[in-house]
Write an enzyme that holds these catalytic residues in place. Sequence first.
Site, PDB file in Angstrom:
ATOM      1  N   TYR A   1       1.138  -1.119   0.242  1.00  0.00           N
ATOM      2  CA  TYR A   1       0.037   0.122   0.188  1.00  0.00           C
ATOM      3  C   TYR A   1       0.892   1.156  -0.099  1.00  0.00           C
ATOM      4  CZ  TYR A   1      -3.542   3.373   1.807  1.00  0.00           C
ATOM      5  OH  TYR A   1      -4.129   4.365   1.689  1.00  0.00           O
TER       6      TYR A   1
ATOM      7  N   ASP B   1       9.230   2.998   0.284  1.00  0.00           N
ATOM      8  CA  ASP B   1       8.173   3.576   1.266  1.00  0.00           C
ATOM      9  C   ASP B   1       8.303   3.042   2.676  1.00  0.00           C
ATOM     10  OD1 ASP B   1       5.933   4.740   1.902  1.00  0.00           O
ATOM     11  OD2 ASP B   1       4.908   3.366   0.355  1.00  0.00           O
TER      12      ASP B   1
ATOM     13  N   LYS C   1       3.626   9.161   8.460  1.00  0.00           N
ATOM     14  CA  LYS C   1       3.378   8.821  10.030  1.00  0.00           C
ATOM     15  C   LYS C   1       4.656   9.081  11.448  1.00  0.00           C
ATOM     16  CE  LYS C   1       0.469   5.433   8.130  1.00  0.00           C
ATOM     17  NZ  LYS C   1       0.555   4.376   7.015  1.00  0.00           N
TER      18      LYS C   1
HETATM   19  C1  LIG Z   1       0.048   4.368   5.570  1.00  0.00           C
HETATM   20  C2  LIG Z   1       1.030   4.820   4.801  1.00  0.00           C
HETATM   21  C3  LIG Z   1       0.779   5.318   3.380  1.00  0.00           C
HETATM   22  C4  LIG Z   1      -0.473   6.246   3.327  1.00  0.00           C
HETATM   23  O1  LIG Z   1      -0.037   6.824   3.859  1.00  0.00           O
HETATM   24  P1  LIG Z   1      -0.850   8.298   4.433  1.00  0.00           P
HETATM   25  O2  LIG Z   1      -0.845   9.742   5.849  1.00  0.00           O
HETATM   26  O3  LIG Z   1      -2.512   7.523   4.983  1.00  0.00           O
HETATM   27  O4  LIG Z   1      -1.310   8.972   2.811  1.00  0.00           O
HETATM   28  C5  LIG Z   1       1.865   4.743   1.310  1.00  0.00           C
HETATM   29  N1  LIG Z   1       2.630   4.234   2.367  1.00  0.00           N
HETATM   30  C6  LIG Z   1       2.780   2.902   3.335  1.00  0.00           C
HETATM   31  C7  LIG Z   1       3.270   1.975   3.727  1.00  0.00           C
HETATM   32  C8  LIG Z   1       1.725   3.098   4.646  1.00  0.00           C
HETATM   33  O5  LIG Z   1       2.168   2.270   5.269  1.00  0.00           O
END
Ligand SMILES: *Cc1c(COP(=O)(O)O)cnc(C)c1O
Length: 429
Positions: free
Chosen positions: A144, A239, A267
Amino acid sequence: MQISESKRLFAHAKNFIPGGVNSPVRAFRAVGGEPIFIKRADGAFIYDEDDNAYIELINSWGPMILGHNHPMIREAVIKAMENGTSFGAPTAREVEIAELIVSMVPSVEKVRMVNSGTEATMSAIRVARGYTGRDKFIKMEGHYHGHGDSFLISAGSGAITMGHPDSPGVTVGTAKDTLLAPYNDLEAIERLVESNKGEIAALILEPVPGNMGLTLPLPGYLEGLREICTREGIVLIFDEVMTGFRLSIGGAQELFGVTPDMTTLGKIIGGGMPVGAYGGKKEIMEFVSPAGPVYQAGTLSGNPIAMAAGLTMLNYLNSHPEVYARLSGIGRSIAEGITKINHNLDLNYTINHLGSMYSLFFTNEPVTDFESAKKSDTELFGKYFQAMLKRGVYLAPSQFESLFLSTALTDDLVGKILQAHEESMKDIL
Ligand SMILES: *Cc1c(COP(=O)(O)O)cnc(C)c1O
């Protein structure tokens, strides 16, 4: 345990908010039942609108690595607010946090702040495309990267070389530039690279995926990706929205010793405020506007309150590296405790654990990619989730999520979690 106020609020919310929530997974659809509405949080606990207390194992999906409502972060935010909430102009704090991020994350030589992880990954792909002059990119099945159009592509059977949109509203035109590969399979990447020679701008992945449940890279896998990307002139993007500042001070890239070309962050970087960032090699980041031609902007980017929270969080982690050993210790106690309890049960399960992240899958096969994760008994997980909730332990409401531990978890609380686990298992089996 009475949850009448949450029930009332959810029924009311559905009149005004799609599905009653502002982010889908909060609706508890994957586990049955209705969401709990939260009034406040402190340390290892969150409290719902009926004043029930829960031990927290999501921590706002990762950011609250020091536990909720940490006094240090709260005070930094209040102090920053006294000078105004937004200026739309550069501030000293933005320079300070950028310098700090560059010093902490191995691959990052220059960094741009944004407002979410979604923005970070969307922007990183755009920059990689601008830098290479190529259109396509590779993403892994089950990973994701936020809700940007080009990431909402799943792996329909046989959709190896051409993605199909996962959501209405994503055009086939957009989806066709997203190439899918299974995680932990280097040969699949070689095949994709071979059949799209010179056309792939980037390869983006969660180096340690948490969004299909916690899954670990097989030995040599990340190194192999690094080699292929270097050889083919493909921008390798880690990511680390989830793993950054969590698996180590420098994230998964530091832990595994593999340096990507670009990194996306989120985060923890905001200490609970809406913050994301993307960064990487100087020569790539120099393509970002206004230094270079790739446009990317944000009215509230680098917001002074958000930067105050993030800076306080990162400064603390940077000057307290012992936090990571402590978090790993907590993770190990829980994972070993669960394993010991499960050993005596007639149960198919696999537990994946790294540092302060873990997932308990209800399958007896190793979970190494999306296919194996999907073998889990999600119905049993739903029952487990509800049984834990009833006992005051709040898990992520899906089998396909990692849990995130915080330093607020004492030995006593770990004991309570394990006791809840043992009782829950008796309940559901
Ligand atoms: C949470 C998450 C996102 C998206 O971040 P948001 O602040 O919710 O837009 C992208 N990549 C990873 C790996 C994530 O865990």
